[in-house]
Scaffold this active site. Structure first.
Site, PDB file in Angstrom:
ATOM      1  N   ASP A  49     -10.884  10.609   9.561  1.00 19.22           N
ATOM      2  CA  ASP A  49     -11.471  11.804   8.944  1.00 19.22           C
ATOM      3  C   ASP A  49     -12.901  12.034   9.420  1.00 19.22           C
ATOM      4  O   ASP A  49     -13.285  13.150   9.779  1.00 19.22           O
ATOM      5  CB  ASP A  49     -11.448  11.671   7.407  1.00 19.22           C
ATOM      6  N   GLU A  96       0.028   9.502  11.286  1.00 22.76           N
ATOM      7  CA  GLU A  96      -0.393   9.270   9.895  1.00 22.76           C
ATOM      8  C   GLU A  96      -0.282   7.796   9.541  1.00 22.76           C
ATOM      9  O   GLU A  96       0.710   7.142   9.881  1.00 22.76           O
ATOM     10  CB  GLU A  96       0.497  10.105   8.970  1.00 22.76           C
ATOM     11  N   GLY A 148      -9.705  17.095  -3.216  1.00 25.34           N
ATOM     12  CA  GLY A 148      -8.530  16.314  -3.630  1.00 25.34           C
ATOM     13  C   GLY A 148      -7.235  16.791  -3.004  1.00 25.34           C
ATOM     14  O   GLY A 148      -6.151  16.355  -3.395  1.00 25.34           O
ATOM     15  N   TYR A 159      -2.459   3.379  -1.292  1.00 21.43           N
ATOM     16  CA  TYR A 159      -3.016   3.339   0.070  1.00 21.43           C
ATOM     17  C   TYR A 159      -3.383   1.898   0.436  1.00 21.43           C
ATOM     18  O   TYR A 159      -3.029   1.390   1.496  1.00 21.43           O
ATOM     19  CB  TYR A 159      -4.243   4.253   0.112  1.00 21.43           C
TER      20      TYR A 159
HETATM   21  C1  GLA Z   1      -6.648   9.217   4.548  1.00 15.80           C
HETATM   22  C2  GLA Z   1      -7.664   8.262   5.160  1.00 15.80           C
HETATM   23  C3  GLA Z   1      -7.533   8.237   6.685  1.00 15.80           C
HETATM   24  C4  GLA Z   1      -6.083   7.970   7.100  1.00 15.80           C
HETATM   25  C5  GLA Z   1      -5.126   8.900   6.350  1.00 15.80           C
HETATM   26  C6  GLA Z   1      -3.677   8.570   6.616  1.00 15.80           C
HETATM   27  O1  GLA Z   1      -6.939  10.518   4.932  1.00 15.80           O
HETATM   28  O2  GLA Z   1      -8.975   8.660   4.820  1.00 15.80           O
HETATM   29  O3  GLA Z   1      -8.404   7.281   7.224  1.00 15.80           O
HETATM   30  O4  GLA Z   1      -5.753   6.630   6.912  1.00 15.80           O
HETATM   31  O5  GLA Z   1      -5.339   8.849   4.958  1.00 15.80           O
HETATM   32  O6  GLA Z   1      -3.347   8.823   7.927  1.00 15.80           O
END
Ligand code: GLA
Length: 380
Positions: A170, A32, A120, A219
């Site tokens: 993702d 993560e 979400g 983030y």
């Molecule tokens: C979100 C972002 C991903 C990744 C995760 C954390 O999902 O879209 O690219 O950075 O957070 O692992």
């Protein structure tokens, strides 16, 4: 469901749909906040998806109808302009990215969109939608579906059109997922490897029913801290550093920035260990790594939340659980657990009850199956 949406399609567009596109959400098993540091991640595609029913058009019009919201959106490929339509921007972003790359996006399509990925919750409903739109454009313009290129274009659409600064994880898993497998991705070289899950285990998604605002700014702040840590060692990304670099990092960084770097460096090592655990069919070891990952995200990276910590603790105290952790960006949304298959149903009941008692909130738990990435099938 398929028949109903087909009927909706015919009613709206006066002709039946020609293709059904199914584009899954994802959970991340481990790794993560490592993707944007060019590190390792191990997500899997899930059996909740965004579905598109489409019919290619002979002109540049794109018509979308979102069945969930009973809401329509249309645009022309030769007049792409950024706007503020919540989900329409993802579609235009994909059109822009694909056109920029291939230089030949001429034809649009009519579509009915339906999804059952909770929005979400950190299960990547937006990546699923982007890839589904990518498939629709490929089918309408006779472009070959290249899953790696499409994942990159989807990330580019999200970064540059929608202006969300996500990594590649993702979109990559949504494009390349395989039934019964997790996907190890090297986010530097983009090499990947399909890995089978341990025998007789299930992955359970545990939605805390909490959603937090300001996830994006937190983030972006984490990304900046990671970049600062890399810069202090004169390297491009934290990917190039290892545990041996921690003492030097500690002397060069403030406490918080150091903790962020420590999480990323230790998490990369955990993903590689997790790969070995899968190859050895060892859910016990895999589970332990999930727990260390959660602790590191909670203490060093500080992206967990009270609800996520509670959910993880309840899961760990429940019979049959090998390991549990938050999944995705954090601050709310979902955790996951790896559980013995024969205990899975009882696990869902017990954790639901315990969480409800402790948080006075109804969580949503379900046993999920590792699924196929984005795919299209003709409708007869
Ligand atoms: C979100 C972002 C991903 C990744 C995760 C954390 O999902 O879209 O690219 O950075 O957070 O692992």
């Amino acid at each position: 469901m398929k028949f109903q949406l087909n009927d909706t399609f015919t009613e709206l567009y006066k002709k039946p749909a020609q293709w059904h596109i199914c584009s899954p959400g994802r959970v991340n098993l481990i790794g993560e906040h490592t993707d944007y540091n060019h590190g390792f991640v191990m997500p899997m595609a899930i059996d909740k998806a965004t579905h598109l029913f489409i019919r290619p058009r002979q002109d540049s019009q794109v018509n979308l109808y979102a069945a969930n919201f009973e809401n329509s959106y249309s645009f022309l490929l030769d007049q792409l302009r950024a706007g503020e339509h919540e989900w329409g921007e993802y579609a235009k972003g994909m059109a822009w990215a694909i056109h920029t790359y291939y230089q030949k996006l001429k034809y649009g399509f009519d579509a009915v969109v339906y999804g059952d990925i909770p929005i979400g919750a950190g299960l990547s409903s937006s990546a699923a939608f982007e890839l589904a739109i990518g498939q629709a454009f490929c089918l309408s313009n006779s472009l070959n579906w290249d899953p790696v290129i499409m994942a990159k274009l989807a990330q580019q659409a999200e970064n540059e059109w929608v202006k969300v600064n996500c990594g590649i994880m993702d979109q990559f898993i949504c494009s390349l997922g395989q039934v019964n497998h997790a996907l190890l991705i090297d986010c530097d070289s983009l090499e990947y490897e399909q890995l089978p899950l341990p025998h007789n285990t299930k992955v359970i998604i545990m939605d805390t029913a909490t959603r937090r605002g300001l996830v994006e700014s937190a983030y972006n702040e984490r990304r900046e801290q990671c970049e600062a840590a890399a810069e202090s060692m004169a390297v491009e990304t934290l990917r190039t550093l290892g545990e041996k670099d921690l003492p030097t990092l500690q002397t060069r960084l403030d406490k918080t920035t150091y903790a962020r770097a420590k999480h990323v460096i230790s998490e990369n090592a955990r993903v590689l260990e997790a790969k070995q655990a899968l190859l050895n069919n060892d859910p016990i070891h895999f589970g332990k790594l999930m727990v260390s990952s959660h602790e590191s995200l909670c203490q060093d990276f500080e992206v967990s939340s009270e609800a996520l910590d509670t959910m993880v603790q309840i899961a760990l105290d429940t019979e049959g659980c090998f390991g549990a952790r938050m999944t995705g960006a954090g601050f709310g949304g979902c955790a996951i657990a790896l559980v013995r298959a024969d205990e899975a149903e009882q696990f869902v009941k017990t954790v639901t009850e315990q969480y409800q008692k402790s948080q006075q909130m109804e969580p949503y738990l379900y046993i999920c199956a590792p699924s196929q990435g984005c795919s299209a099938s003709p409708i007869n």
